[in-house]
Design an enzyme around this catalytic site. Structure first.
Site, PDB file in Angstrom:
ATOM      1  N   GLN A   1      -5.390  -3.897   3.277  1.00 23.97           N
ATOM      2  CA  GLN A   1      -6.016  -5.161   3.259  1.00 23.97           C
ATOM      3  C   GLN A   1      -5.527  -5.702   2.616  1.00 23.97           C
ATOM      4  O   GLN A   1      -5.715  -7.440   2.410  1.00 23.97           O
ATOM      5  CB  GLN A   1      -7.392  -5.289   2.610  1.00 23.97           C
ATOM      6  CG  GLN A   1      -8.291  -3.616   3.305  1.00 23.97           C
ATOM      7  CD  GLN A   1      -9.805  -3.719   2.751  1.00 23.97           C
ATOM      8  OE1 GLN A   1     -10.038  -2.857   2.365  1.00 23.97           O
ATOM      9  NE2 GLN A   1     -10.827  -4.484   3.236  1.00 23.97           N
TER      10      GLN A   1
ATOM     11  N   HIS B   1      -6.394   5.277   1.413  1.00 21.53           N
ATOM     12  CA  HIS B   1      -7.586   4.261   1.616  1.00 21.53           C
ATOM     13  C   HIS B   1      -7.803   3.534   2.995  1.00 21.53           C
ATOM     14  O   HIS B   1      -6.539   2.511   3.650  1.00 21.53           O
ATOM     15  CB  HIS B   1      -7.973   2.832   0.505  1.00 21.53           C
ATOM     16  CG  HIS B   1      -8.883   1.803   0.815  1.00 21.53           C
ATOM     17  ND1 HIS B   1      -9.313   1.810  -0.081  1.00 21.53           N
ATOM     18  CD2 HIS B   1      -9.532   1.474   1.267  1.00 21.53           C
ATOM     19  CE1 HIS B   1     -10.667   0.788  -0.148  1.00 21.53           C
ATOM     20  NE2 HIS B   1     -10.528   0.907   1.385  1.00 21.53           N
TER      21      HIS B   1
ATOM     22  N   ASN C   1     -10.715   7.290  -0.387  1.00 23.35           N
ATOM     23  CA  ASN C   1     -11.863   6.627  -0.451  1.00 23.35           C
ATOM     24  C   ASN C   1     -12.489   6.658   0.839  1.00 23.35           C
ATOM     25  O   ASN C   1     -12.158   6.433   2.650  1.00 23.35           O
ATOM     26  CB  ASN C   1     -10.521   4.658  -0.435  1.00 23.35           C
ATOM     27  CG  ASN C   1     -11.778   4.144  -0.893  1.00 23.35           C
ATOM     28  OD1 ASN C   1     -12.676   3.683  -1.414  1.00 23.35           O
ATOM     29  ND2 ASN C   1     -12.380   3.426   0.990  1.00 23.35           N
ATOM     30  N   GLU C   2     -13.953   6.128   0.930  1.00 21.88           N
ATOM     31  CA  GLU C   2     -15.292   7.152   1.488  1.00 21.88           C
ATOM     32  C   GLU C   2     -14.374   7.191   2.647  1.00 21.88           C
ATOM     33  O   GLU C   2     -14.946   6.292   3.602  1.00 21.88           O
ATOM     34  CB  GLU C   2     -14.803   4.671   2.306  1.00 21.88           C
ATOM     35  CG  GLU C   2     -15.764   3.774   1.142  1.00 21.88           C
ATOM     36  CD  GLU C   2     -16.496   2.359   1.731  1.00 21.88           C
ATOM     37  OE1 GLU C   2     -15.957   2.100   2.484  1.00 21.88           O
ATOM     38  OE2 GLU C   2     -17.146   1.910   0.818  1.00 21.88           O
TER      39      GLU C   2
HETATM   40  O1  IFM Z   1     -13.334  -3.741   2.641  1.00 22.68           O
HETATM   41  C1  IFM Z   1     -14.120  -2.532   2.308  1.00 22.68           C
HETATM   42  C2  IFM Z   1     -13.370  -1.435   1.433  1.00 22.68           C
HETATM   43  O2  IFM Z   1     -11.744  -1.096   2.731  1.00 22.68           O
HETATM   44  C3  IFM Z   1     -14.198  -0.576   1.581  1.00 22.68           C
HETATM   45  N1  IFM Z   1     -15.821  -0.739   1.162  1.00 22.68           N
HETATM   46  C4  IFM Z   1     -16.403  -0.989   1.628  1.00 22.68           C
HETATM   47  C5  IFM Z   1     -15.300  -2.997   1.681  1.00 22.68           C
HETATM   48  C6  IFM Z   1     -16.578  -4.229   2.108  1.00 22.68           C
HETATM   49  O3  IFM Z   1     -16.631  -3.823   3.441  1.00 22.68           O
END
Ligand code: IFM
Length: 409
Positions: A18, A110, A153-154
């Site tokens: 990002q 991520h 991540n997530e």
């Molecule tokens: O930008 C994302 C991030 O990469 C993962 N969690 C949620 C954020 C906001 O949408």
């Protein structure tokens, strides 16, 4: 007065794809041109070269922690080929953070996979876990002295992305469900509710997390955990059973896999209800955020309490919380309220280790540039950084160990 633990982390979070730019060996880079109507990451905000400036802004403001990721696709651009230069780059980032007084919180994965990994079957391929384990072993070469490591991540959103075809590097074919090619983090008219993650992939990711934990335990002194998208789901009257069913597939499978971890990363933005048909879309409202979410700063408290219970009292680190808005006053209002809800969980005895805001800088929101979550704005042509008032505001709270928030009450 809320008593935070000594050494409470106050920081901000980012993710490599990002912010870095030109992540050319990743599956997302390959996929971006095929996402109809969506933007490409391109140079992103060139944090690959400007990370020291970014970290300095956070440290000067008063924060004491920075969560950032290392990128598998850069470290291992071809299977088995390790880029020593990229490893050295990420070690320099760790050293820079430490020199500036920022505790590094390092994410190993991520959302993005190396392109070769996805092309060869991704997370469902038989060798997926071994491949991830081997990458984590490589990463441990640069983790000396790092205290906090987030493995994946997530995973609940990653499992959904794989299902949506986000890792497939192909344009939608005729007859395909076009919703699959929408951003995994932005909700709205085109797709009011995110699809459910695929539990088969979810279980795979849990194995990968477990493998990473073992490697980290064996080779480093780091605390490890994974960071879950916590959706603060609640039941409409009479739909408690449906809530349990929906929440298991979307969230609890991942929270349960964190039992016994050193920490659970809680990531919270909003809250939704569940009725007899499943998740209810965020009701239309002028306060909805730029990612289509309801304005729900109270979600953080709900998320922390649920994560604490479901993980069997695993220590909590807030690894993401924030709001997509172009109005920084709203960011401050949202965050103060979210922090008050967080402090209430501490008052109730929940072991909270820190608060890392999403995000340090406005960045590439998975297919879009408009949803701005940053404490710092970025001119995408000159890459100049412009701190917003919210950065100094959060920094003051950090410097005061949270007391400045209570003084504002
Ligand atoms: O930008 C994302 C991030 O990469 C993962 N969690 C949620 C954020 C906001 O949408």
């Amino acid at each position: 007065m809320t008593e935070l633990i000594p050494g409470f982390l106050w920081g901000a979070s980012t993710a490599p794809h990002q912010i870095e730019g030109n992540n050319v060996n990743s599956d997302w880079w390959a996929f971006e041109p095929h996402m109809p109507g969506m933007a490409r990451s391109g140079d992103a905000i060139d944090s690959y070269h400007r990370y020291a400036e970014d970290m300095r802004l956070l440290a000067d403001a008063g924060l004491n922690a920075y969560r950032f990721g290392i990128e598998w696709a850069r470290i291992e651009p071809h299977e088995g080929h390790i880029s020593l230069a990229e490893l050295a780059h990420y070690r320099r980032m760790i050293d820079t953070a430490v020199d500036l007084g920022l505790t590094p919180v390092v994410t190993l994965h991520h959302f993005t996979n190396p392109r070769w990994f996805t092309e060869d079957g991704g997370w469902l391929e038989d060798r997926a876990i071994d491949r991830f384990r081997s990458y984590v072993e490589t990463a441990t070469r640069i983790l000396d002295g790092v205290e906090w490591v987030c493995t994946i991540n997530e995973p609940n959103i990653l499992a959904l992305m794989a299902l949506m075809g986000k890792s497939q590097q192909q344009a939608p074919a005729e007859g395909d469900d076009a919703e699959k090619w929408l951003s995994p983090t932005v909700e709205g008219d085109a797709r009011p509710v995110l699809p459910s993650p695929d539990p088969t992939i979810g279980r795979r990711l849990a194995q990968a997390h477990q493998a990473a934990r073992e490697v980290l335990k064996e080779r480093t002194g780091a605390k490890s955990g994974w960071t879950v998208a916590c959706q603060s789901l609640t039941a409409t009257p009479g739909n408690e059973e449906k809530l349990r069913e929906v929440r298991y597939v979307r969230e609890d499978l991942y929270l349960e896999a964190a039992r016994g971890d050193d920490f659970i990363g809680v990531q919270s933005y909003s809250s939704q209800t569940v009725d007899a048909n499943g998740i209810v879309p965020h009701p239309e409202h002028p306060d909805n955020t730029l990612t289509g979410n309801a304005y729900r700063p109270d979600a953080l408290g709900i998320a922390v309490r649920h994560a604490w219970e479901t993980t069997g009292h695993t220590p909590v680190l807030i690894t993401e919380n924030g709001i997509a808005t172009d109005d920084d006053t709203r960011r401050i209002a949202y965050t103060s309220e979210a922090l008050r809800h967080l402090f209430a969980t501490v008052d109730d005895g929940i072991d909270v280790r820190g608060y890392l805001h999403w995000t340090a800088l406005d960045n590439y929101e998975w297919g879009h540039w408009e949803p701005t979550f940053g404490l710092i704005a970025v001119d995408r042509e000159t890459f100049e950084r412009h701190p917003k008032p919210s950065l100094a505001w959060l920094g003051d709270i950090a410097r005061s160990g949270g007391k400045a928030l209570e003084a504002q009450a």
